[in-house]
Design a protein around this motif. Structure first.
Motif, PDB file in Angstrom:
ATOM      1  N   MET A 139       0.812  -1.224   0.000  1.00 52.13           N
ATOM      2  CA  MET A 139       0.000   0.000   0.000  1.00 52.13           C
ATOM      3  C   MET A 139       0.844   1.271   0.000  1.00 52.13           C
ATOM      4  O   MET A 139       0.290   2.375  -0.142  1.00 52.13           O
ATOM      5  CB  MET A 139      -0.915   0.006   1.234  1.00 52.13           C
ATOM      6  N   TRP A 140       2.146   1.146   0.153  1.00 47.62           N
ATOM      7  CA  TRP A 140       3.015   2.317   0.261  1.00 47.62           C
ATOM      8  C   TRP A 140       2.879   3.262  -0.938  1.00 47.62           C
ATOM      9  O   TRP A 140       2.884   4.483  -0.785  1.00 47.62           O
ATOM     10  CB  TRP A 140       4.464   1.877   0.418  1.00 47.62           C
ATOM     11  N   GLY A 141       2.734   2.714  -2.116  1.00 39.66           N
ATOM     12  CA  GLY A 141       2.650   3.524  -3.322  1.00 39.66           C
ATOM     13  C   GLY A 141       1.387   4.368  -3.406  1.00 39.66           C
ATOM     14  O   GLY A 141       1.316   5.297  -4.220  1.00 39.66           O
ATOM     15  N   PHE A 142       0.395   4.068  -2.550  1.00 38.67           N
ATOM     16  CA  PHE A 142      -0.875   4.809  -2.578  1.00 38.67           C
ATOM     17  C   PHE A 142      -1.036   5.718  -1.361  1.00 38.67           C
ATOM     18  O   PHE A 142      -2.127   6.219  -1.096  1.00 38.67           O
ATOM     19  CB  PHE A 142      -2.049   3.815  -2.624  1.00 38.67           C
ATOM     20  N   ARG A 143       0.049   5.943  -0.641  1.00 38.35           N
ATOM     21  CA  ARG A 143      -0.018   6.685   0.614  1.00 38.35           C
ATOM     22  C   ARG A 143      -0.519   8.120   0.453  1.00 38.35           C
ATOM     23  O   ARG A 143      -1.107   8.685   1.386  1.00 38.35           O
ATOM     24  CB  ARG A 143       1.357   6.699   1.297  1.00 38.35           C
ATOM     25  N   LYS A 144      -0.314   8.717  -0.713  1.00 42.40           N
ATOM     26  CA  LYS A 144      -0.720  10.109  -0.927  1.00 42.40           C
ATOM     27  C   LYS A 144      -2.168  10.241  -1.388  1.00 42.40           C
ATOM     28  O   LYS A 144      -2.662  11.354  -1.556  1.00 42.40           O
ATOM     29  CB  LYS A 144       0.208  10.764  -1.957  1.00 42.40           C
ATOM     30  N   GLU A 145      -2.839   9.118  -1.565  1.00 41.07           N
ATOM     31  CA  GLU A 145      -4.198   9.145  -2.088  1.00 41.07           C
ATOM     32  C   GLU A 145      -5.265   8.998  -1.010  1.00 41.07           C
ATOM     33  O   GLU A 145      -6.455   8.952  -1.314  1.00 41.07           O
ATOM     34  CB  GLU A 145      -4.380   8.044  -3.134  1.00 41.07           C
ATOM     35  N   SER A 146      -4.858   8.911   0.252  1.00 40.71           N
ATOM     36  CA  SER A 146      -5.832   8.686   1.320  1.00 40.71           C
ATOM     37  C   SER A 146      -5.579   9.585   2.522  1.00 40.71           C
ATOM     38  O   SER A 146      -4.446   9.685   3.010  1.00 40.71           O
ATOM     39  CB  SER A 146      -5.801   7.217   1.765  1.00 40.71           C
ATOM     40  N   ALA A 147      -6.654  10.204   2.996  1.00 39.75           N
ATOM     41  CA  ALA A 147      -6.562  11.029   4.204  1.00 39.75           C
ATOM     42  C   ALA A 147      -6.424  10.151   5.448  1.00 39.75           C
ATOM     43  O   ALA A 147      -5.985  10.608   6.501  1.00 39.75           O
ATOM     44  CB  ALA A 147      -7.807  11.908   4.325  1.00 39.75           C
ATOM     45  N   GLY A 148      -6.801   8.868   5.319  1.00 38.40           N
ATOM     46  CA  GLY A 148      -6.715   7.946   6.454  1.00 38.40           C
ATOM     47  C   GLY A 148      -5.453   7.115   6.471  1.00 38.40           C
ATOM     48  O   GLY A 148      -5.396   6.092   7.167  1.00 38.40           O
ATOM     49  N   TRP A 149      -4.431   7.549   5.720  1.00 41.50           N
ATOM     50  CA  TRP A 149      -3.194   6.767   5.637  1.00 41.50           C
ATOM     51  C   TRP A 149      -2.516   6.609   6.999  1.00 41.50           C
ATOM     52  O   TRP A 149      -2.035   5.527   7.336  1.00 41.50           O
ATOM     53  CB  TRP A 149      -2.229   7.408   4.638  1.00 41.50           C
ATOM     54  N   LYS A 150      -2.496   7.688   7.796  1.00 34.66           N
ATOM     55  CA  LYS A 150      -1.833   7.609   9.106  1.00 34.66           C
ATOM     56  C   LYS A 150      -2.519   6.594  10.015  1.00 34.66           C
ATOM     57  O   LYS A 150      -1.856   5.835  10.732  1.00 34.66           O
ATOM     58  CB  LYS A 150      -1.802   8.988   9.759  1.00 34.66           C
ATOM     59  N   ARG A 151      -3.849   6.596  10.007  1.00 35.00           N
ATOM     60  CA  ARG A 151      -4.587   5.621  10.820  1.00 35.00           C
ATOM     61  C   ARG A 151      -4.285   4.202  10.354  1.00 35.00           C
ATOM     62  O   ARG A 151      -4.142   3.283  11.175  1.00 35.00           O
ATOM     63  CB  ARG A 151      -6.092   5.896  10.738  1.00 35.00           C
ATOM     64  N   PHE A 152      -4.186   4.033   9.051  1.00 36.83           N
ATOM     65  CA  PHE A 152      -3.854   2.721   8.495  1.00 36.83           C
ATOM     66  C   PHE A 152      -2.476   2.264   8.964  1.00 36.83           C
ATOM     67  O   PHE A 152      -2.301   1.116   9.390  1.00 36.83           O
ATOM     68  CB  PHE A 152      -3.896   2.795   6.964  1.00 36.83           C
ATOM     69  N   VAL A 153      -1.490   3.161   8.908  1.00 37.40           N
ATOM     70  CA  VAL A 153      -0.124   2.834   9.325  1.00 37.40           C
ATOM     71  C   VAL A 153      -0.079   2.485  10.809  1.00 37.40           C
ATOM     72  O   VAL A 153       0.570   1.515  11.216  1.00 37.40           O
ATOM     73  CB  VAL A 153       0.839   4.001   9.023  1.00 37.40           C
ATOM     74  N   ILE A 154      -0.794   3.260  11.632  1.00 36.32           N
ATOM     75  CA  ILE A 154      -0.823   2.992  13.072  1.00 36.32           C
ATOM     76  C   ILE A 154      -1.432   1.619  13.341  1.00 36.32           C
ATOM     77  O   ILE A 154      -0.904   0.819  14.130  1.00 36.32           O
ATOM     78  CB  ILE A 154      -1.608   4.086  13.820  1.00 36.32           C
ATOM     79  N   GLY A 155      -2.555   1.320  12.672  1.00 34.38           N
ATOM     80  CA  GLY A 155      -3.220   0.037  12.856  1.00 34.38           C
ATOM     81  C   GLY A 155      -2.347  -1.136  12.439  1.00 34.38           C
ATOM     82  O   GLY A 155      -2.238  -2.135  13.164  1.00 34.38           O
ATOM     83  N   ILE A 156      -1.700  -1.001  11.285  1.00 28.71           N
ATOM     84  CA  ILE A 156      -0.817  -2.058  10.791  1.00 28.71           C
ATOM     85  C   ILE A 156       0.397  -2.225  11.713  1.00 28.71           C
ATOM     86  O   ILE A 156       0.841  -3.356  11.973  1.00 28.71           O
ATOM     87  CB  ILE A 156      -0.355  -1.748   9.347  1.00 28.71           C
ATOM     88  N   SER A 157       0.936  -1.118  12.207  1.00 23.13           N
ATOM     89  CA  SER A 157       2.109  -1.164  13.090  1.00 23.13           C
ATOM     90  C   SER A 157       1.792  -1.870  14.400  1.00 23.13           C
ATOM     91  O   SER A 157       2.568  -2.714  14.871  1.00 23.13           O
ATOM     92  CB  SER A 157       2.619   0.252  13.369  1.00 23.13           C
ATOM     93  N   VAL A 158       0.639  -1.525  14.995  1.00 25.10           N
ATOM     94  CA  VAL A 158       0.231  -2.171  16.248  1.00 25.10           C
ATOM     95  C   VAL A 158       0.017  -3.667  16.030  1.00 25.10           C
ATOM     96  O   VAL A 158       0.465  -4.497  16.832  1.00 25.10           O
ATOM     97  CB  VAL A 158      -1.064  -1.518  16.795  1.00 25.10           C
ATOM     98  N   ALA A 159      -0.650  -4.014  14.927  1.00 29.31           N
ATOM     99  CA  ALA A 159      -0.900  -5.422  14.614  1.00 29.31           C
ATOM    100  C   ALA A 159       0.411  -6.172  14.379  1.00 29.31           C
ATOM    101  O   ALA A 159       0.567  -7.321  14.811  1.00 29.31           O
ATOM    102  CB  ALA A 159      -1.796  -5.524  13.378  1.00 29.31           C
ATOM    103  N   PHE A 160       1.364  -5.516  13.695  1.00 32.30           N
ATOM    104  CA  PHE A 160       2.664  -6.139  13.437  1.00 32.30           C
ATOM    105  C   PHE A 160       3.385  -6.451  14.749  1.00 32.30           C
ATOM    106  O   PHE A 160       3.858  -7.581  14.962  1.00 32.30           O
ATOM    107  CB  PHE A 160       3.532  -5.226  12.579  1.00 32.30           C
ATOM    108  N   VAL A 161       3.473  -5.469  15.631  1.00 35.08           N
ATOM    109  CA  VAL A 161       4.190  -5.649  16.902  1.00 35.08           C
ATOM    110  C   VAL A 161       3.522  -6.739  17.742  1.00 35.08           C
ATOM    111  O   VAL A 161       4.190  -7.628  18.296  1.00 35.08           O
ATOM    112  CB  VAL A 161       4.252  -4.321  17.677  1.00 35.08           C
TER     113      VAL A 161
END
Length: 203
Positions: free
Chosen positions: A42-64
Motif C-alpha cells: 500500500m506504500w505507493g498509494f499513501r498520498k491518495e488517502s486522508a486515512g493513511w496515518k490511521r492505516f499505518v498505526i493500525g498495521i504497526s500495532v498489529a505487526f508488533v
C-alpha cells in the motif's frame, strides 16, 4: 496490490505445527510478515488517502502484537498460560486483523474518489460477514458443530475478500496502462504538432 493480497493470505490463514513436545509452536504463515507485505503493497498509494496515518498505526500495532505473540509461541510461553489467557490473546489478535482490514478498505474508499470503483462496497460487505463469523466462533466455542460451521464460512469469506483484492489490483493495473498509453499518445501528438509547426515555419 498483489502484495496486499499475499499479505492478507498470511494474516488470515494459520498453519500451526508443534516444534517440540514442550509446546513450542510455529506458524507457516506468520501474521507479522503478512502485515509487512500489506504495508509494502500500500506504500505507493499513501498520498491518495486522508486515512493513511490511521492505516499505518493500525498495521504497526498489529505487526508488533503478532510478532511478540509469534515469538512467545515459538518458545512455548503461550503453551504454559491458562486457556482463558490464550483465548484473550487470540481474541485481540483477531480483532487487530479485522481492524486492519477495515482501515485498508477505508484507504481504498479514499482512492475511489479519483480512480472510480475499486470494490470497496463489496469488501465492506464481506468484512461485516467475516467479523460476525470470527467472533461467533468464540461465542459458540462449547458447541463444536456450530463453531466449525462458522469457521468454514469465515474461510469462504476470506477467499472472497482475497478475490476482491485481486480484482482491485487488476483494475489499478489497467488504469496504470491506460495512463501510460495516454501519456505516450500525448507525447506523439505534441511531437507531431511541433514538427508541423516547424515545417510551416520553414515554408
Amino acid at each position: 496490490m498483489y502484495r496486499v493480497m499475499i499479505g492478507y493470505l498470511f494474516v488470515l490463514f494459520d498453519i500451526v505445527f508443534k516444534l517440540t513436545e514442550a509446546g513450542n509452536k510455529a506458524d507457516l504463515f506468520p501474521d507479522f510478515i503478512g502485515f509487512l507485505l500489506i504495508f509494502w503493497g500500500m506504500w505507493g498509494f499513501r498520498k491518495e488517502s486522508a486515512g493513511w496515518k490511521r492505516f499505518v498505526i493500525g498495521i504497526s500495532v498489529a505487526f508488533v502484537y503478532t510478532y511478540v505473540a509469534y515469538i512467545l509461541d515459538m518458545f512455548g510461553v503461550l503453551y504454559k498460560l491458562s486457556d482463558i489467557a490464550n483465548m484473550a490473546i487470540s481474541v485481540v489478535s483477531d480483532l487487530l486483523k479485522m481492524i486492519s482490514i477495515l482501515l485498508f478498505i477505508n484507504v481504498i474508499k479514499d482512492m475511489e474518489k479519483k480512480r472510480g470503483n475499486l470494490q470497496s462496497v463489496k469488501m465492506t460487505m464481506i468484512w461485516r460477514i467475516m467479523f460476525v463469523c470470527y467472533f461467533a466462533q468464540y461465542l459458540f466455542i462449547t458447541v463444536q458443530q456450530v463453531e466449525i460451521a462458522f469457521f468454514l464460512f469465515s474461510k469462504l469469506c476470506v477467499f472472497t475478500f482475497l478475490f476482491y483484492i485481486f480484482t482491485t489490483g487488476n483494475l489499478l493495473s489497467m488504469q496504470k496502462k491506460n495512463q501510460m498509453n495516454n501519456s505516450k499518445n500525448g507525447n506523439i501528438s505534441k511531437y507531431a504538432g511541433n514538427f508541423n509547426k516547424q515545417k510551416k515555419q520553414g515554408k
